[in-house]
Motif scaffolding. Structure first.
Motif, PDB file in Angstrom:
ATOM      1  N   SER A  43       8.961  84.911  73.493  1.00  0.00           N
ATOM      2  CA  SER A  43       8.008  86.161  73.316  1.00  0.00           C
ATOM      3  C   SER A  43       8.800  86.922  71.815  1.00  0.00           C
ATOM      4  CB  SER A  43       7.885  86.491  74.446  1.00  0.00           C
ATOM      5  OG  SER A  43       7.301  88.062  74.932  1.00  0.00           O
ATOM      6  N   GLY A  44       6.960  87.640  72.046  1.00  0.00           N
ATOM      7  CA  GLY A  44       7.380  88.898  70.260  1.00  0.00           C
ATOM      8  C   GLY A  44       5.939  89.221  70.707  1.00  0.00           C
ATOM      9  N   ARG A  45       5.814  89.160  68.896  1.00  0.00           N
ATOM     10  CA  ARG A  45       4.283  89.921  68.845  1.00  0.00           C
ATOM     11  C   ARG A  45       4.027  88.264  68.575  1.00  0.00           C
ATOM     12  NH1 ARG A  45       1.441  94.670  67.772  1.00  0.00           N
ATOM     13  NH2 ARG A  45      -0.055  93.623  66.461  1.00  0.00           N
ATOM     14  N   ARG A  46       2.657  88.132  68.717  1.00  0.00           N
ATOM     15  CA  ARG A  46       2.339  86.716  68.663  1.00  0.00           C
ATOM     16  C   ARG A  46       0.835  87.027  67.434  1.00  0.00           C
ATOM     17  NH1 ARG A  46      -0.187  82.728  74.006  1.00  0.00           N
ATOM     18  NH2 ARG A  46      -0.063  81.094  72.442  1.00  0.00           N
ATOM     19  N   PHE A  47       1.140  85.495  66.595  1.00  0.00           N
ATOM     20  CA  PHE A  47       0.975  85.546  65.700  1.00  0.00           C
ATOM     21  C   PHE A  47      -0.295  84.173  65.043  1.00  0.00           C
ATOM     22  CE2 PHE A  47       2.598  88.772  62.872  1.00  0.00           C
ATOM     23  CZ  PHE A  47       2.715  89.614  62.725  1.00  0.00           C
ATOM     24  N   ARG A  48      -1.194  84.131  64.773  1.00  0.00           N
ATOM     25  CA  ARG A  48      -2.213  83.657  64.759  1.00  0.00           C
ATOM     26  C   ARG A  48      -2.106  81.556  63.785  1.00  0.00           C
ATOM     27  NH1 ARG A  48      -6.433  82.020  67.440  1.00  0.00           N
ATOM     28  NH2 ARG A  48      -6.777  84.149  68.319  1.00  0.00           N
ATOM     29  N   PRO A  49      -2.025  81.987  62.940  1.00  0.00           N
ATOM     30  CA  PRO A  49      -1.802  81.019  61.607  1.00  0.00           C
ATOM     31  C   PRO A  49      -0.872  79.910  61.690  1.00  0.00           C
ATOM     32  CG  PRO A  49      -1.572  82.656  60.467  1.00  0.00           C
ATOM     33  CD  PRO A  49      -1.780  83.322  61.955  1.00  0.00           C
ATOM     34  N   PHE A  50      -1.780  78.755  61.482  1.00  0.00           N
ATOM     35  CA  PHE A  50       0.210  77.303  61.059  1.00  0.00           C
ATOM     36  C   PHE A  50       0.822  76.641  62.614  1.00  0.00           C
ATOM     37  CE2 PHE A  50       1.200  81.050  58.171  1.00  0.00           C
ATOM     38  CZ  PHE A  50       0.301  80.655  56.796  1.00  0.00           C
ATOM     39  N   VAL A  51       0.284  77.145  63.493  1.00  0.00           N
ATOM     40  CA  VAL A  51       1.086  76.933  64.712  1.00  0.00           C
ATOM     41  C   VAL A  51       0.424  77.163  65.857  1.00  0.00           C
ATOM     42  CG1 VAL A  51       2.987  76.655  66.457  1.00  0.00           C
ATOM     43  CG2 VAL A  51       3.441  77.909  63.953  1.00  0.00           C
ATOM     44  N   ARG A  52      -0.083  75.827  66.389  1.00  0.00           N
ATOM     45  CA  ARG A  52      -1.820  75.627  67.852  1.00  0.00           C
ATOM     46  C   ARG A  52      -1.030  76.643  68.699  1.00  0.00           C
ATOM     47  NH1 ARG A  52      -1.459  73.615  72.386  1.00  0.00           N
ATOM     48  NH2 ARG A  52       1.319  72.887  72.030  1.00  0.00           N
ATOM     49  N   GLN A  53      -0.327  77.312  69.293  1.00  0.00           N
ATOM     50  CA  GLN A  53       0.492  77.951  69.986  1.00  0.00           C
ATOM     51  C   GLN A  53       0.175  79.072  69.395  1.00  0.00           C
ATOM     52  OE1 GLN A  53       3.440  77.532  73.153  1.00  0.00           O
ATOM     53  NE2 GLN A  53       5.215  77.927  71.666  1.00  0.00           N
ATOM     54  N   GLY A  54       0.600  79.108  68.315  1.00  0.00           N
ATOM     55  CA  GLY A  54       0.783  80.708  67.451  1.00  0.00           C
ATOM     56  C   GLY A  54       2.636  80.845  67.505  1.00  0.00           C
ATOM     57  N   TYR A  55       2.794  82.248  66.589  1.00  0.00           N
ATOM     58  CA  TYR A  55       4.660  81.759  66.312  1.00  0.00           C
ATOM     59  C   TYR A  55       4.672  84.207  66.871  1.00  0.00           C
ATOM     60  CZ  TYR A  55       3.955  83.500  62.026  1.00  0.00           C
ATOM     61  OH  TYR A  55       2.381  84.494  60.779  1.00  0.00           O
ATOM     62  N   MET A  56       5.603  84.078  66.551  1.00  0.00           N
ATOM     63  CA  MET A  56       6.496  85.212  67.255  1.00  0.00           C
ATOM     64  C   MET A  56       6.364  85.913  65.305  1.00  0.00           C
ATOM     65  SD  MET A  56       5.749  85.068  70.444  1.00  0.00           S
ATOM     66  CE  MET A  56       5.060  84.452  71.402  1.00  0.00           C
ATOM     67  N   SER A  57       6.177  87.158  65.137  1.00  0.00           N
ATOM     68  CA  SER A  57       6.396  87.871  64.200  1.00  0.00           C
ATOM     69  C   SER A  57       7.675  88.794  63.755  1.00  0.00           C
ATOM     70  CB  SER A  57       6.430  89.362  64.099  1.00  0.00           C
ATOM     71  OG  SER A  57       6.464  90.514  63.514  1.00  0.00           O
ATOM     72  N   GLY A  58       8.746  87.958  62.985  1.00  0.00           N
ATOM     73  CA  GLY A  58      10.197  87.775  62.917  1.00  0.00           C
ATOM     74  C   GLY A  58      10.863  89.406  62.542  1.00  0.00           C
ATOM     75  N   GLY A  59       9.583  90.194  61.862  1.00  0.00           N
ATOM     76  CA  GLY A  59      10.134  91.861  61.805  1.00  0.00           C
ATOM     77  C   GLY A  59      10.065  92.923  63.264  1.00  0.00           C
ATOM     78  N   ALA A  60       9.002  92.061  63.710  1.00  0.00           N
ATOM     79  CA  ALA A  60       8.814  93.163  65.205  1.00  0.00           C
ATOM     80  C   ALA A  60       9.949  92.805  66.178  1.00  0.00           C
ATOM     81  CB  ALA A  60       7.340  92.408  66.122  1.00  0.00           C
ATOM     82  N   GLY A  61      10.942  91.637  65.652  1.00  0.00           N
ATOM     83  CA  GLY A  61      11.952  90.880  67.106  1.00  0.00           C
ATOM     84  C   GLY A  61      10.500  89.976  68.052  1.00  0.00           C
ATOM     85  N   TYR A  62      12.277  89.359  68.059  1.00  0.00           N
ATOM     86  CA  TYR A  62      11.363  87.753  69.303  1.00  0.00           C
ATOM     87  C   TYR A  62      12.343  87.992  70.437  1.00  0.00           C
ATOM     88  CZ  TYR A  62      13.800  84.666  65.786  1.00  0.00           C
ATOM     89  OH  TYR A  62      14.381  83.684  64.718  1.00  0.00           O
ATOM     90  N   VAL A  63      12.132  87.291  71.488  1.00  0.00           N
ATOM     91  CA  VAL A  63      13.262  87.251  72.091  1.00  0.00           C
ATOM     92  C   VAL A  63      13.003  85.608  72.906  1.00  0.00           C
ATOM     93  CG1 VAL A  63      11.577  87.977  74.252  1.00  0.00           C
ATOM     94  CG2 VAL A  63      14.501  87.688  74.292  1.00  0.00           C
ATOM     95  N   LEU A  64      14.232  85.189  72.992  1.00  0.00           N
ATOM     96  CA  LEU A  64      13.978  83.713  73.464  1.00  0.00           C
ATOM     97  C   LEU A  64      14.575  83.189  74.844  1.00  0.00           C
ATOM     98  CD1 LEU A  64      14.995  81.850  70.112  1.00  0.00           C
ATOM     99  CD2 LEU A  64      12.804  81.831  71.040  1.00  0.00           C
ATOM    100  N   SER A  65      14.945  82.885  75.568  1.00  0.00           N
ATOM    101  CA  SER A  65      15.612  82.203  76.555  1.00  0.00           C
ATOM    102  C   SER A  65      16.590  81.695  76.335  1.00  0.00           C
ATOM    103  CB  SER A  65      14.939  81.406  77.621  1.00  0.00           C
ATOM    104  OG  SER A  65      14.612  80.484  77.422  1.00  0.00           O
ATOM    105  N   ARG A  66      17.784  81.627  77.394  1.00  0.00           N
ATOM    106  CA  ARG A  66      19.139  80.708  76.949  1.00  0.00           C
ATOM    107  C   ARG A  66      19.126  79.697  76.925  1.00  0.00           C
ATOM    108  NH1 ARG A  66      21.782  83.158  81.762  1.00  0.00           N
ATOM    109  NH2 ARG A  66      21.056  81.831  83.794  1.00  0.00           N
TER     110      ARG A  66
END
Length: 348
Positions: free
Chosen positions: A176-199
């Motif tokens: 989860s994080g700030r979801r961006f649209r291009p390049f990846v089908r389901q989107g990807y999360m902004s690195g600068g805004a921070g993202y979180v991963l479950s274990r």
């Protein structure tokens, strides 16, 4: 809006000139231990403040503290240890259940992990893969539920992140994080805004993604956050929606003063093209349970910390001794602006 900006500027100036030097000079705390561990594990939440780094817990009764265990890893570099990383540690970082800085030089005062990778923006993907590998190798996946990645110029409201994750299963691969649209089908999360991963997502990435020969996990893109999103997509890691109930964003790739004013994001700005959802402007840009802002200076971190956690407003609750108690339930002035689980931010 101009009045609000003026108040914020004055508060920022007072805090920066009066309190910043004292905060800057205090000694960094690290846990007493016979063997140096390049990460800190907190048994209760700490409230950063000007007195010392060993402080009274902010809310030891917060039920989410022990139920949603967040380990924060902050990407930094040796030249930023004193100028940026120290101030992240002195403000929001100790609200995480545990934390460390991912660098290329060991610094026990932060503490930081010395990753065996070259420094530089071109090597951020290598630093991320090395950091995620460290999390698993050091046994942290058994102690924590979720793992937040942030930069050393990102400010995070950890209470609101816990609230977002309260009903999420750490043993399900989530992202989860700030979801961006291009390049990846389901989107990807902004690195600068921070993202979180479950274990489970971290484990899947290290065990299956890194050894994979699939191009999706090979680091084919220039940007670290796109590379991670590409691999998450290939591995079937599910995106956890971070919008609030009104469809407002919680993770923000810029400073508050860029997001909040109408027209703060220029018409041709890349964010308008990249954002997964239609971009909102003005106060509707940002949830009142926002989680992060990026490009935050050290001085702004102290200002945000003060305004969010220390600034108080007079109570609007009717005085029962002077008014009919039957009027209280119908009052339009509520004092329930905060709870242990969520910190509400007022934009209006």
């Amino acid at each position: 809006l101009l009045g609000s900006c003026a108040v914020s500027f004055c508060l920022g100036s007072i805090i920066s000139l009066g309190l910043f030097p004292a905060w800057q000079q205090r000694n960094c705390w690290r846990p007493a231990s016979q063997a140096y561990l390049p990460h800190v594990e907190l048994q209760q939440p700490l409230q950063p403040g000007p007195q010392s780094v060993k402080k009274q817990p902010r809310s030891s009764g917060d039920p989410l503290w022990s139920r949603v265990r967040i380990f924060c890893w902050v990407v930094t570099s040796p030249e930023n240890h004193a100028s940026k990383a120290y101030h992240v540690k002195s403000t929001w970082l100790s609200r995480c259940n545990g934390y460390t800085f991912m660098s290329t030089v060991s610094d026990p005062s932060l503490p930081s992990v010395a990753l065996d990778v070259p420094e530089g923006r071109a090597n951020l993907w290598k630093k991320t893969t090395a950091a995620l590998s460290y999390l698993q190798r050091s046994g942290l996946l058994a102690k924590y539920d979720f793992f937040l990645k942030a930069d050393d110029d990102t400010y995070v409201v950890i209470d609101n992140l816990r609230s977002l994750l309260a009903d999420a299963d750490p043993d399900e691969p989530l992202y989860s994080g700030r979801r961006f649209r291009p390049f990846v089908r389901q989107g990807y999360m902004s690195g600068g805004a921070g993202y979180v991963l479950s274990r489970a997502a971290v484990r899947k990435f290290v065990d299956l993604g890194l050894p994979s020969r699939d191009s999706a996990c090979s680091g084919q893109f220039i940007s670290e956050d796109v590379n991670l999103g590409s691999c998450m997509n290939m591995l079937g890691v599910r995106v956890l929606n971070s919008l609030d109930s009104l469809g407002r964003e919680r993770f923000h790739p810029f400073q508050p003063e860029q997001h909040l004013p109408p027209g703060g994001i220029p018409p041709g700005n890349w964010l308008r093209r990249y954002n997964y959802y239609p971009l909102r402007e003005g106060p509707e840009c940002c949830s009142d349970t926002s989680i992060s802002f990026h490009y935050v200076t050290p001085r702004q971190m102290y200002v945000l910390d003060f305004l969010i956690y220390s600034l108080k407003r007079p109570s609007r609750e009717p005085h029962c001794s002077n008014r009919n108690s039957s009027m209280a339930p119908n009052s339009t002035h509520s004092t329930a602006d905060r709870s242990d689980e969520t910190v509400k931010l007022r934009w209006h």
